[in-house]
Design a protein around this motif. Sequence first.
Motif, PDB file in Angstrom:
ATOM      1  N   SER A 232       0.856  -1.190   0.000  1.00 30.69           N
ATOM      2  CA  SER A 232       0.000   0.000   0.000  1.00 30.69           C
ATOM      3  C   SER A 232       0.889   1.237   0.000  1.00 30.69           C
ATOM      4  O   SER A 232       2.029   1.208   0.477  1.00 30.69           O
ATOM      5  N   LEU A 233       0.339   2.323  -0.547  1.00 32.53           N
ATOM      6  CA  LEU A 233       1.107   3.549  -0.749  1.00 32.53           C
ATOM      7  C   LEU A 233       0.178   4.738  -0.549  1.00 32.53           C
ATOM      8  O   LEU A 233      -1.014   4.657  -0.844  1.00 32.53           O
ATOM      9  N   ASP A 234       0.712   5.825  -0.051  1.00 31.67           N
ATOM     10  CA  ASP A 234      -0.077   7.032   0.174  1.00 31.67           C
ATOM     11  C   ASP A 234      -0.601   7.560  -1.162  1.00 31.67           C
ATOM     12  O   ASP A 234       0.175   7.937  -2.052  1.00 31.67           O
ATOM     13  N   ALA A 235      -1.916   7.605  -1.311  1.00 37.32           N
ATOM     14  CA  ALA A 235      -2.529   8.024  -2.573  1.00 37.32           C
ATOM     15  C   ALA A 235      -2.161   9.456  -2.943  1.00 37.32           C
ATOM     16  O   ALA A 235      -2.156   9.811  -4.135  1.00 37.32           O
ATOM     17  N   ARG A 236      -1.843  10.287  -1.961  1.00 38.42           N
ATOM     18  CA  ARG A 236      -1.534  11.676  -2.266  1.00 38.42           C
ATOM     19  C   ARG A 236      -0.253  11.828  -3.084  1.00 38.42           C
ATOM     20  O   ARG A 236      -0.025  12.866  -3.702  1.00 38.42           O
ATOM     21  N   LEU A 237       0.581  10.791  -3.106  1.00 36.99           N
ATOM     22  CA  LEU A 237       1.796  10.837  -3.916  1.00 36.99           C
ATOM     23  C   LEU A 237       1.513  10.591  -5.392  1.00 36.99           C
ATOM     24  O   LEU A 237       2.355  10.886  -6.246  1.00 36.99           O
ATOM     25  N   LEU A 238       0.350  10.049  -5.698  1.00 39.84           N
ATOM     26  CA  LEU A 238       0.089   9.632  -7.071  1.00 39.84           C
ATOM     27  C   LEU A 238      -1.194  10.203  -7.665  1.00 39.84           C
ATOM     28  O   LEU A 238      -1.390  10.117  -8.877  1.00 39.84           O
ATOM     29  N   ASN A 239      -2.047  10.781  -6.854  1.00 38.99           N
ATOM     30  CA  ASN A 239      -3.332  11.272  -7.350  1.00 38.99           C
ATOM     31  C   ASN A 239      -3.383  12.780  -7.534  1.00 38.99           C
ATOM     32  O   ASN A 239      -4.388  13.303  -7.996  1.00 38.99           O
ATOM     33  N   TRP A 240      -2.309  13.474  -7.180  1.00 32.78           N
ATOM     34  CA  TRP A 240      -2.210  14.900  -7.440  1.00 32.78           C
ATOM     35  C   TRP A 240      -1.259  15.114  -8.601  1.00 32.78           C
ATOM     36  O   TRP A 240      -0.092  14.697  -8.522  1.00 32.78           O
ATOM     37  N   PRO A 241      -1.708  15.747  -9.693  1.00 33.43           N
ATOM     38  CA  PRO A 241      -0.847  15.898 -10.873  1.00 33.43           C
ATOM     39  C   PRO A 241       0.178  17.015 -10.730  1.00 33.43           C
ATOM     40  O   PRO A 241       0.113  18.062 -11.378  1.00 33.43           O
ATOM     41  N   GLY A 242       1.145  16.773  -9.840  1.00 29.78           N
ATOM     42  CA  GLY A 242       2.191  17.754  -9.590  1.00 29.78           C
ATOM     43  C   GLY A 242       3.539  17.076  -9.444  1.00 29.78           C
ATOM     44  O   GLY A 242       3.691  15.886  -9.719  1.00 29.78           O
ATOM     45  N   PRO A 243       4.544  17.829  -8.979  1.00 28.68           N
ATOM     46  CA  PRO A 243       5.900  17.283  -8.843  1.00 28.68           C
ATOM     47  C   PRO A 243       5.984  16.060  -7.938  1.00 28.68           C
ATOM     48  O   PRO A 243       6.876  15.217  -8.106  1.00 28.68           O
ATOM     49  N   ARG A 244       5.054  15.925  -6.987  1.00 28.13           N
ATOM     50  CA  ARG A 244       5.106  14.784  -6.070  1.00 28.13           C
ATOM     51  C   ARG A 244       4.877  13.458  -6.797  1.00 28.13           C
ATOM     52  O   ARG A 244       5.133  12.392  -6.223  1.00 28.13           O
ATOM     53  N   LEU A 245       4.390  13.491  -8.044  1.00 26.36           N
ATOM     54  CA  LEU A 245       4.247  12.253  -8.805  1.00 26.36           C
ATOM     55  C   LEU A 245       5.587  11.531  -8.940  1.00 26.36           C
ATOM     56  O   LEU A 245       5.624  10.302  -8.989  1.00 26.36           O
ATOM     57  N   LEU A 246       6.665  12.301  -8.986  1.00 23.76           N
ATOM     58  CA  LEU A 246       7.998  11.681  -9.047  1.00 23.76           C
ATOM     59  C   LEU A 246       8.269  10.860  -7.788  1.00 23.76           C
ATOM     60  O   LEU A 246       8.783   9.737  -7.872  1.00 23.76           O
ATOM     61  N   ASP A 247       7.931  11.417  -6.635  1.00 29.07           N
ATOM     62  CA  ASP A 247       8.130  10.688  -5.374  1.00 29.07           C
ATOM     63  C   ASP A 247       7.282   9.421  -5.353  1.00 29.07           C
ATOM     64  O   ASP A 247       7.741   8.363  -4.922  1.00 29.07           O
ATOM     65  N   GLY A 248       6.047   9.540  -5.834  1.00 26.18           N
ATOM     66  CA  GLY A 248       5.176   8.376  -5.872  1.00 26.18           C
ATOM     67  C   GLY A 248       5.695   7.302  -6.808  1.00 26.18           C
ATOM     68  O   GLY A 248       5.695   6.110  -6.475  1.00 26.18           O
ATOM     69  N   ALA A 249       6.146   7.718  -7.993  1.00 26.60           N
ATOM     70  CA  ALA A 249       6.668   6.755  -8.961  1.00 26.60           C
ATOM     71  C   ALA A 249       7.930   6.075  -8.436  1.00 26.60           C
ATOM     72  O   ALA A 249       8.149   4.878  -8.653  1.00 26.60           O
ATOM     73  N   GLN A 250       8.765   6.826  -7.734  1.00 22.45           N
ATOM     74  CA  GLN A 250       9.970   6.231  -7.148  1.00 22.45           C
ATOM     75  C   GLN A 250       9.614   5.203  -6.085  1.00 22.45           C
ATOM     76  O   GLN A 250      10.263   4.150  -5.974  1.00 22.45           O
ATOM     77  N   ALA A 251       8.557   5.490  -5.304  1.00 23.36           N
ATOM     78  CA  ALA A 251       8.122   4.538  -4.285  1.00 23.36           C
ATOM     79  C   ALA A 251       7.583   3.264  -4.927  1.00 23.36           C
ATOM     80  O   ALA A 251       7.873   2.150  -4.473  1.00 23.36           O
ATOM     81  N   VAL A 252       6.799   3.425  -5.998  1.00 21.77           N
ATOM     82  CA  VAL A 252       6.295   2.250  -6.721  1.00 21.77           C
ATOM     83  C   VAL A 252       7.463   1.456  -7.297  1.00 21.77           C
ATOM     84  O   VAL A 252       7.505   0.222  -7.207  1.00 21.77           O
ATOM     85  N   GLN A 253       8.402   2.160  -7.885  1.00 16.66           N
ATOM     86  CA  GLN A 253       9.551   1.478  -8.489  1.00 16.66           C
ATOM     87  C   GLN A 253      10.349   0.698  -7.444  1.00 16.66           C
ATOM     88  O   GLN A 253      10.882  -0.377  -7.729  1.00 16.66           O
TER      89      GLN A 253
END
Length: 276
Positions: A232-253
């Motif tokens: 599971s992962l914090d949805a706020r890292l991936l559901n806001w279309p901003g720079p934090r998408l990079l942090d979310g993608a790195q966590a998924v990776q």
Amino acid sequence: MSASPAPAKKIVSLAPFVSEILAHLGVVENVTTIRDFIEEAPPASDASQGEHWFAMALNRMADLKPDLVFTYSLSQQTLSKKLKEKGFSVVHLDPYLLREVEDGFTQIGKAAGALDASRKMSRDFIEGMAALSEKIPPGAYRPKLYVEELAKPQSVPGRWWPDLMTQAGAHYFPILPREINRQAKIEEVIRFDPDIILFSIYGDGLNFNPDEALKRIGWEKIMAVRKRKIYSLDARLLNWPGPRLLDGAQAVQSALGESYWGWPLVDPAKVRRVTG
């Protein structure tokens, strides 16, 4: 080179992610964020909202008298039109593809008088995405990834998610281009047979227990469940279309890497692993 327009005197953001981008661009003091007219859940059209809802929003804008208003997605599309009809200067953002997320940075920056900073943000984002792809081991297997953003009904996110997960190194669950999300039937999930299951549930973040997957009838047949490749992962890292998408993608990776590429264990502060 043309100069950036002068910063707006007073900005109202009806979307928190826009306010976050403005803060990154150094536009802070003249920004008012209003969260009353947007849902955190996947966006749905505001066309069905009652007139009272629109009246409240329009009255709020009339009181604030902003020079610029930012609106977002289907959930504020009709409101955006009504604000324009009332004479407000409105920038409406509704990115679906990763490229449109990138373009949104400069769109926001240009309107807010921070074009140069927004161009740098866009470049940094593009470079970050490229670095993400470069980290995938040459010839590595791309794990089949099933993501759930709503548990009831079980729904898979669309929009920029397929692009983002491909950049991270995954083979994403089938979804049509530009779909916001869609419900996933158990038969579809079993047929896809994901190698990894990721829960990124609105409003729950890391509090959502990935062990939930072990309790679902029929899911015991799925490869990810049998091998306990569930996170599971914090949805706020991936559901806001901003720079934090990079942090979310790195966590998924990091979850992909732990599971299939021989990488170190995921950071528990960012990704929660199944324990059952």
